[in-house]
Motif scaffolding. Structure first.
Motif, short mmCIF file in Angstrom:
data_model
loop_
_atom_site.label_atom_id
_atom_site.label_comp_id
_atom_site.label_asym_id
_atom_site.label_seq_id
_atom_site.Cartn_x
_atom_site.Cartn_y
_atom_site.Cartn_z
N VAL A 36 0.84 -1.20 0.00
CA VAL A 36 0.00 0.00 0.00
C VAL A 36 0.87 1.25 0.00
O VAL A 36 0.62 2.21 -0.71
N ILE A 46 1.30 -2.41 4.38
CA ILE A 46 1.02 -3.51 3.46
C ILE A 46 -0.31 -4.16 3.81
O ILE A 46 -0.82 -3.98 4.93
N LYS A 47 -0.86 -4.89 2.85
CA LYS A 47 -2.14 -5.57 3.07
C LYS A 47 -1.97 -7.01 2.60
O LYS A 47 -1.77 -7.26 1.42
N HIS A 48 -1.98 -7.93 3.53
CA HIS A 48 -1.92 -9.35 3.19
C HIS A 48 -3.28 -9.98 3.47
O HIS A 48 -3.82 -9.82 4.56
N ASP A 49 -3.83 -10.67 2.49
CA ASP A 49 -5.12 -11.32 2.72
C ASP A 49 -4.96 -12.67 3.42
O ASP A 49 -5.87 -13.14 4.07
N LYS A 50 -3.78 -13.26 3.24
CA LYS A 50 -3.51 -14.56 3.88
C LYS A 50 -2.70 -14.32 5.15
O LYS A 50 -2.58 -13.19 5.60
N HIS A 51 -2.12 -15.37 5.71
CA HIS A 51 -1.21 -15.19 6.84
C HIS A 51 0.09 -14.55 6.33
O HIS A 51 0.48 -14.74 5.18
N THR A 52 0.75 -13.82 7.20
CA THR A 52 2.01 -13.16 6.87
C THR A 52 3.16 -13.93 7.51
O THR A 52 3.09 -14.29 8.68
N VAL A 53 4.22 -14.19 6.74
CA VAL A 53 5.43 -14.76 7.35
C VAL A 53 6.48 -13.65 7.41
O VAL A 53 6.54 -12.79 6.53
N LEU A 149 9.11 -10.34 4.16
CA LEU A 149 7.73 -10.68 4.46
C LEU A 149 7.17 -11.49 3.29
O LEU A 149 7.56 -11.28 2.14
#
Lengths: 347, 347
Positions: A36, A46-53, A149
């Motif tokens: 973003v 940032i925008k993660h729709d799933k899990h973030t590592v 990430l």
């Protein structure tokens, strides 16, 4: 022709910290929809729709690299790779990195540019956005700290802890080459010190040196496994050597393992250079490190899906914890595997 | 009574890198539901439902801190604070941090423990989880690299770029104290060097020294603003001094600003110590830095909501870009503000 004995050396003070940041980051475009806001505010968004590592690694001059033979561009590239490798080891897609550096103010701006050229190339090749970092002075050596990430669906994230008795042990690519590349570079450095007019002949070792100086993280492996419809039960990247990584998987999965000496994938130049250096190639593969391949376990039923794949070698299998961790030699002997990985604190 | 002249000094080699990591992280429990997996795998796994903010800062011995007077526990605490401060400056909630350190192997394990005690205390006080990091050797000084993560609804994230002509300029707490704390510590160090038997008398300066050694990030401000139903139009944390931060806001918002000398909040001990050191307190406030307060702009209509709040001072207002950035002195004179913030590359 007059040779330019003074290549461009713009002092960093001339730009200042913010000027330097502006200067080196102006060419970084972002490519991920999830980024973003990148560099330029108190924090990236940032925008993660799933899990973030999230993973982080620090490279320190004199400990992890020697600027007498490591080009800065390669160093920038490698600093990103070692982090992306950890993201792929979670079976995730790498999306963003932050890069912080501490540099001597004797470093010219051009040197920082070279370093960031490597970082930019890594970001471009791997589809990752540089979203932040810190640039500071150092009284001593160069330090690079990267945080990477990535994202993945919760049920597709692969931990170190899922290996089960009966699973197959698989490694991508080949191992030991990065370590032998380091041996070559160290030897050439010694030769050069003894006689600076001696031109090193490293042509024959180009694969080994490239594996050491410009490793590639295995972005392709999570993708390949997805295509093959194989979800590893456990996974780790090979940064410290096969033996150390096997021990991690076994400890965290509460299992034992057996690895077969004759199954370990070695490039022919690893074998020939090991002979030259009078080193045992199996020891190099087990303890060398910096290969940035992926070591993982799969269910036995997935064997048909992976057996013929040229990117993957089945090198062993998982056993009950009580069976311990062993190497089965070409002679059929069982040798207990102990941690022999790289330890930066050893004196 | 026999004094123990040899406090515990366990060499790091005795534990090794993995042993050290196990040792220092075993007491870190996680507190956020969004922390799916913390330390112990190739990467940490987190789940943020809102947007994620990411920020990173590196502290370098000899540049950012002097171990001759900075206790390691305070240093660990501060390393986390400077990063959380950036998260709060986005109007976000801090949730996780990673901490990487490079340390000389002459550092005993006990020293690393002290450092991590400070990191643990910061995590505990601020409700943040330590989810990863890297621990490596250093040939020279101590380096600490922290990455902080936080989350916030997209429409509540506050950037540096939203200030508008007519907005009010507000700062939390007071400024200049951290810089004066540093002056006191440097003076006491010089006194101690000249005469090691001289006991420093720093009682009178305890607020200043605490602001320098153990700053607190303003976690409370985003919360307070939410309660007051005020969403800042732009925000930044005060790490390099008010003038530098104002310039950032103006540049990124394409506006000008006016700040009033008589409105700048100063602690009485800042004023008295400035007199003692023959320094101008306004210059210290504008250029000192390391206050970790929040500087932000709000719409004029929000004035009634914030005017009486003891945590907030309205110190100026936003103008069109063509008006430039000025300090209005007590005498009514207008002085152009130029970057005077801290630059680690200045020799």
């Amino acid at each position: 022709m007059i040779e330019d004995k003074n290549p461009l050396r713009t002092p960093i003070e001339q730009l200042g910290e913010f000027g330097l940041i502006d200067h080196i980051t102006k060419n970084f475009a972002t490519q991920n929809a999830g980024t973003v806001r990148a560099i330029g505010d108190d924090a990236a968004v940032i925008k993660h729709d799933k899990h973030t590592v999230v993973t982080t690694d620090m490279l320190v001059e004199g400990i992890h690299f020697d600027l007498s033979y490591v080009p800065l561009k390669h160093l920038g590239y490698k600093a990103v790779m070692v982090n992306l490798s950890d993201v792929y080891a979670m079976n995730a897609i790498a999306t963003q990195v932050t890069v912080s550096i501490a540099i001597s103010n004797r470093f010219p701006v051009e040197a920082v540019e070279e370093l960031y050229d490597g970082i930019a190339l890594a970001c471009q090749n791997y589809g990752v956005d540089l979203i932040g970092g810190d640039t500071t002075a150092s009284n001593s050596g160069l330090i690079i700290s990267v945080t990477a990430l990535g994202e993945q669906e919760p049920d597709k994230i692969v931990y170190r802890s899922g290996a089960k008795d009966g699973d197959l042990l698989v490694v991508s690519g080949d191992v030991g080459a990065a370590y032998m590349g380091l041996q070559i570079l160290e030897r050439e450095k010694a030769v050069f010190k003894a006689n600076p007019n001696n031109q090193p002949d490293i042509e024959a070792y180009s694969y080994l040196i490239e594996r050491q100086l410009k490793p590639e993280a295995r972005k392709d492996i999570p993708k390949l496994l997805e295509e093959l419809d194989v979800l590893p039960t456990s996974m780790i990247d090979v940064s410290d050597g096969l033996s150390s990584e096997m021990i991690h998987l076994c400890k965290q999965s509460s299992v034992g393992m057996k690895i077969y000496e004759d199954k370990i994938p070695l490039d022919p130049t690893v074998i020939s250079s090991c002979e030259e250096f009078n080193l045992d190639s199996t020891t190099v593969a087990l303890s060398g490190g910096e290969d940035y391949e992926l070591l993982f376990t799969v269910k036995q039923e997935d064997f048909p899906k992976i057996k013929a794949n040229p990117n993957l070698s089945i090198i062993g299998h998982v056993l009950p914890q009580s069976d311990g961790i062993h190497l089965v030699t070409r002679g059929g002997e069982q040798v207990a595997i102990k941690a022999m990985g790289w330890n930066s604190f050893e004196s």
